[in-house]
Motif scaffolding. Structure first.
Motif, PDB file in Angstrom:
ATOM      1  N   GLY A  78      53.622   7.871  -3.253  1.00 14.79           N
ATOM      2  CA  GLY A  78      53.111   6.507  -3.247  1.00 14.79           C
ATOM      3  C   GLY A  78      51.797   6.399  -2.496  1.00 14.79           C
ATOM      4  N   GLY A  79      51.429   5.166  -2.145  1.00 20.43           N
ATOM      5  CA  GLY A  79      50.218   4.923  -1.375  1.00 20.43           C
ATOM      6  C   GLY A  79      50.534   4.982   0.112  1.00 20.43           C
ATOM      7  N   TYR A  80      49.474   4.935   0.935  1.00 20.16           N
ATOM      8  CA  TYR A  80      49.692   4.991   2.376  1.00 20.16           C
ATOM      9  C   TYR A  80      48.591   4.232   3.099  1.00 20.16           C
ATOM     10  CZ  TYR A  80      46.173   8.730   2.528  1.00 20.16           C
ATOM     11  OH  TYR A  80      45.019   9.458   2.428  1.00 20.16           O
ATOM     12  N   ALA A  81      48.828   3.943   4.370  1.00 15.93           N
ATOM     13  CA  ALA A  81      47.846   3.233   5.188  1.00 15.93           C
ATOM     14  C   ALA A  81      47.134   4.211   6.108  1.00 15.93           C
ATOM     15  CB  ALA A  81      48.535   2.156   6.021  1.00 15.93           C
ATOM     16  N   LEU A  82      45.881   3.883   6.414  1.00 18.31           N
ATOM     17  CA  LEU A  82      45.107   4.624   7.403  1.00 18.31           C
ATOM     18  C   LEU A  82      44.857   3.707   8.590  1.00 18.31           C
ATOM     19  CD1 LEU A  82      42.276   6.384   5.370  1.00 18.31           C
ATOM     20  CD2 LEU A  82      44.136   7.489   6.610  1.00 18.31           C
ATOM     21  N   THR A  83      45.098   4.206   9.790  1.00 19.17           N
ATOM     22  CA  THR A  83      44.774   3.462  11.001  1.00 19.17           C
ATOM     23  C   THR A  83      43.755   4.271  11.775  1.00 19.17           C
ATOM     24  OG1 THR A  83      46.962   2.454  11.090  1.00 19.17           O
ATOM     25  CG2 THR A  83      45.692   2.445  13.124  1.00 19.17           C
ATOM     26  N   VAL A  84      42.649   3.620  12.151  1.00 21.17           N
ATOM     27  CA  VAL A  84      41.584   4.259  12.917  1.00 21.17           C
ATOM     28  C   VAL A  84      41.604   3.659  14.310  1.00 21.17           C
ATOM     29  CG1 VAL A  84      39.112   4.687  13.079  1.00 21.17           C
ATOM     30  CG2 VAL A  84      40.195   4.556  10.831  1.00 21.17           C
ATOM     31  N   ARG A  85      41.704   4.516  15.332  1.00 18.86           N
ATOM     32  CA  ARG A  85      41.704   4.055  16.725  1.00 18.86           C
ATOM     33  C   ARG A  85      40.523   4.673  17.447  1.00 18.86           C
ATOM     34  NH1 ARG A  85      47.273   4.791  15.819  1.00 18.86           N
ATOM     35  NH2 ARG A  85      48.432   2.852  16.119  1.00 18.86           N
ATOM     36  N   THR A  86      39.786   3.858  18.178  1.00 24.28           N
ATOM     37  CA  THR A  86      38.691   4.362  18.989  1.00 24.28           C
ATOM     38  C   THR A  86      39.280   4.959  20.259  1.00 24.28           C
ATOM     39  OG1 THR A  86      37.230   2.639  18.129  1.00 24.28           O
ATOM     40  CG2 THR A  86      36.513   3.782  20.113  1.00 24.28           C
ATOM     41  N   GLU A  87      39.038   6.245  20.487  1.00 29.83           N
ATOM     42  CA  GLU A  87      39.574   6.928  21.661  1.00 29.83           C
ATOM     43  C   GLU A  87      38.568   6.923  22.811  1.00 29.83           C
ATOM     44  OE1 GLU A  87      42.834   8.711  21.888  1.00 29.83           O
ATOM     45  OE2 GLU A  87      43.025   7.140  20.365  1.00 29.83           O
ATOM     46  N   SER A  88      37.282   7.132  22.490  1.00 32.36           N
ATOM     47  CA  SER A  88      36.254   7.140  23.535  1.00 32.36           C
ATOM     48  C   SER A  88      34.896   6.901  22.894  1.00 32.36           C
ATOM     49  CB  SER A  88      36.251   8.478  24.288  1.00 32.36           C
ATOM     50  OG  SER A  88      35.864   9.528  23.414  1.00 32.36           O
ATOM     51  N   GLY A  89      33.930   6.532  23.742  1.00 31.61           N
ATOM     52  CA  GLY A  89      32.579   6.276  23.246  1.00 31.61           C
ATOM     53  C   GLY A  89      32.545   5.013  22.417  1.00 31.61           C
ATOM     54  N   GLY A  90      31.601   4.972  21.529  1.00 33.45           N
ATOM     55  CA  GLY A  90      31.582   3.843  20.605  1.00 33.45           C
ATOM     56  C   GLY A  90      30.366   2.986  20.783  1.00 33.45           C
ATOM     57  N   PRO A  91      30.326   1.895  20.062  1.00 30.90           N
ATOM     58  CA  PRO A  91      31.298   1.441  19.073  1.00 30.90           C
ATOM     59  C   PRO A  91      31.263   2.279  17.794  1.00 30.90           C
ATOM     60  CG  PRO A  91      29.381   0.026  18.981  1.00 30.90           C
ATOM     61  CD  PRO A  91      29.164   0.997  20.122  1.00 30.90           C
ATOM     62  N   VAL A  92      32.333   2.128  16.995  1.00 32.49           N
ATOM     63  CA  VAL A  92      32.434   2.823  15.715  1.00 32.49           C
ATOM     64  C   VAL A  92      32.672   1.784  14.630  1.00 32.49           C
ATOM     65  CG1 VAL A  92      33.794   4.450  14.345  1.00 32.49           C
ATOM     66  CG2 VAL A  92      33.398   4.904  16.753  1.00 32.49           C
ATOM     67  N   TYR A  93      31.953   1.924  13.531  1.00 38.32           N
ATOM     68  CA  TYR A  93      32.151   1.088  12.350  1.00 38.32           C
ATOM     69  C   TYR A  93      32.770   1.970  11.279  1.00 38.32           C
ATOM     70  CZ  TYR A  93      29.187  -2.323  14.638  1.00 38.32           C
ATOM     71  OH  TYR A  93      28.690  -3.234  15.525  1.00 38.32           O
ATOM     72  N   ALA A  94      33.663   1.393  10.473  1.00 36.54           N
ATOM     73  CA  ALA A  94      34.348   2.205   9.472  1.00 36.54           C
ATOM     74  C   ALA A  94      34.469   1.459   8.152  1.00 36.54           C
ATOM     75  CB  ALA A  94      35.739   2.603   9.974  1.00 36.54           C
ATOM     76  N   ALA A  95      34.489   2.222   7.066  1.00 36.73           N
ATOM     77  CA  ALA A  95      34.730   1.678   5.726  1.00 36.73           C
ATOM     78  C   ALA A  95      35.447   2.738   4.907  1.00 36.73           C
ATOM     79  CB  ALA A  95      33.421   1.291   5.050  1.00 36.73           C
ATOM     80  N   ARG A  96      36.323   2.269   4.032  1.00 40.34           N
ATOM     81  CA  ARG A  96      37.049   3.171   3.142  1.00 40.34           C
ATOM     82  C   ARG A  96      36.581   2.898   1.712  1.00 40.34           C
ATOM     83  NH1 ARG A  96      42.082   2.246   0.544  1.00 40.34           N
ATOM     84  NH2 ARG A  96      40.961   0.353   0.028  1.00 40.34           N
ATOM     85  N   THR A  97      36.211   3.951   1.004  1.00 39.19           N
ATOM     86  CA  THR A  97      35.867   3.857  -0.410  1.00 39.19           C
ATOM     87  C   THR A  97      37.005   4.485  -1.197  1.00 39.19           C
ATOM     88  OG1 THR A  97      33.524   4.083   0.125  1.00 39.19           O
ATOM     89  CG2 THR A  97      34.159   4.456  -2.170  1.00 39.19           C
ATOM     90  N   LEU A  98      37.485   3.759  -2.206  1.00 37.37           N
ATOM     91  CA  LEU A  98      38.541   4.256  -3.076  1.00 37.37           C
ATOM     92  C   LEU A  98      37.967   4.333  -4.483  1.00 37.37           C
ATOM     93  CD1 LEU A  98      41.499   5.090  -3.506  1.00 37.37           C
ATOM     94  CD2 LEU A  98      42.045   2.667  -3.785  1.00 37.37           C
ATOM     95  N   SER A  99      37.923   5.526  -5.053  1.00 35.79           N
ATOM     96  CA  SER A  99      37.383   5.752  -6.397  1.00 35.79           C
ATOM     97  C   SER A  99      38.503   6.206  -7.319  1.00 35.79           C
ATOM     98  CB  SER A  99      36.298   6.825  -6.378  1.00 35.79           C
ATOM     99  OG  SER A  99      35.243   6.452  -5.532  1.00 35.79           O
ATOM    100  N   ILE A 100      38.703   5.448  -8.398  1.00 38.58           N
ATOM    101  CA  ILE A 100      39.765   5.764  -9.347  1.00 38.58           C
ATOM    102  C   ILE A 100      39.219   5.599 -10.760  1.00 38.58           C
ATOM    103  CG2 ILE A 100      42.051   5.114 -10.178  1.00 38.58           C
ATOM    104  CD1 ILE A 100      42.604   3.961  -7.423  1.00 38.58           C
ATOM    105  N   PRO A 101      39.395   6.608 -11.625  1.00 39.84           N
ATOM    106  CA  PRO A 101      38.945   6.450 -13.005  1.00 39.84           C
ATOM    107  C   PRO A 101      39.901   5.544 -13.797  1.00 39.84           C
ATOM    108  CG  PRO A 101      39.900   8.620 -12.698  1.00 39.84           C
ATOM    109  CD  PRO A 101      39.924   7.944 -11.369  1.00 39.84           C
ATOM    110  N   LEU A 102      39.331   4.709 -14.652  1.00 39.63           N
ATOM    111  CA  LEU A 102      40.120   3.844 -15.520  1.00 39.63           C
ATOM    112  C   LEU A 102      39.497   3.886 -16.909  1.00 39.63           C
ATOM    113  CD1 LEU A 102      42.400   1.724 -15.848  1.00 39.63           C
ATOM    114  CD2 LEU A 102      40.705  -0.016 -15.258  1.00 39.63           C
ATOM    115  N   ASN A 103      40.227   4.391 -17.887  1.00 37.50           N
ATOM    116  CA  ASN A 103      39.727   4.519 -19.258  1.00 37.50           C
ATOM    117  C   ASN A 103      38.402   5.267 -19.322  1.00 37.50           C
ATOM    118  OD1 ASN A 103      41.954   3.032 -20.179  1.00 37.50           O
ATOM    119  ND2 ASN A 103      40.873   1.105 -19.846  1.00 37.50           N
ATOM    120  N   GLY A 104      38.288   6.325 -18.521  1.00 37.79           N
ATOM    121  CA  GLY A 104      37.093   7.147 -18.539  1.00 37.79           C
ATOM    122  C   GLY A 104      35.927   6.611 -17.727  1.00 37.79           C
ATOM    123  N   VAL A 105      36.108   5.459 -17.066  1.00 41.57           N
ATOM    124  CA  VAL A 105      35.049   4.868 -16.240  1.00 41.57           C
ATOM    125  C   VAL A 105      35.472   4.968 -14.779  1.00 41.57           C
ATOM    126  CG1 VAL A 105      33.770   2.768 -15.700  1.00 41.57           C
ATOM    127  CG2 VAL A 105      34.406   3.265 -18.066  1.00 41.57           C
TER     128      VAL A 105
END
Length: 134
Positions: A78-105
């Motif tokens: 199935g699907g799952y979740a991602l959790t990002v935790r800042t441990e040190s330093g920073g700040p950190v910005y994050a983004a998730r890209t999900l790429s899935i083909p649909l009907n060849g596109v």
């Protein structure tokens, strides 16, 4: 022949940020440290239909973006979740890209990961049996 997408401004990861509906293939996690070098811990939860969580730590050098294939839970179903935790330093910005083909596109979506407010400060408490006195 060309499409354009806009992503709104976002807040940094802060203490932690979470994004759901990741897949074994097609997910990319982008971590940006615009100032100082930062360390983040990325947790891939158990899958929605089974699997074991996986935790990995990444260092993002200051003024760079690190694009990674996020960890995948062992035995994922199935699907799952991602959790990002800042441990040190920073700040950190994050983004998730999900790429899935649909009907060849090749279809894709990008989701930013601002602090999800999942951590709270718990006030100090002391035992007071006087509240039980009738």
């Amino acid at each position: 022949g060309q499409e354009v997408g806009y992503i709104p401004a976002t807040a940094p990861v802060g203490a932690q940020a979470t994004v759901a509906d990741n897949r074994a293939e097609g997910s990319t996690l982008s971590l940006t440290a615009p100032d100082a070098t930062a360390t983040v811990k990325v947790t891939a939860s158990a899958g929605s239909e089974g699997g074991e969580q996986v935790v990995k730590t990444y260092t993002v050098k200051g003024r760079t973006t690190l694009a990674i294939t996020p960890p995948v839970p062992s035995g994922l179903k199935g699907g799952y979740a991602l959790t990002v935790r800042t441990e040190s330093g920073g700040p950190v910005y994050a983004a998730r890209t999900l790429s899935i083909p649909l009907n060849g596109v090749q279809m894709f979506t990008v989701q930013t990961l601002p602090d999800d407010g999942g951590t709270v400060e718990v006030p100090a408490a002391v035992q007071d049996l006087a509240v039980l006195d009738d």
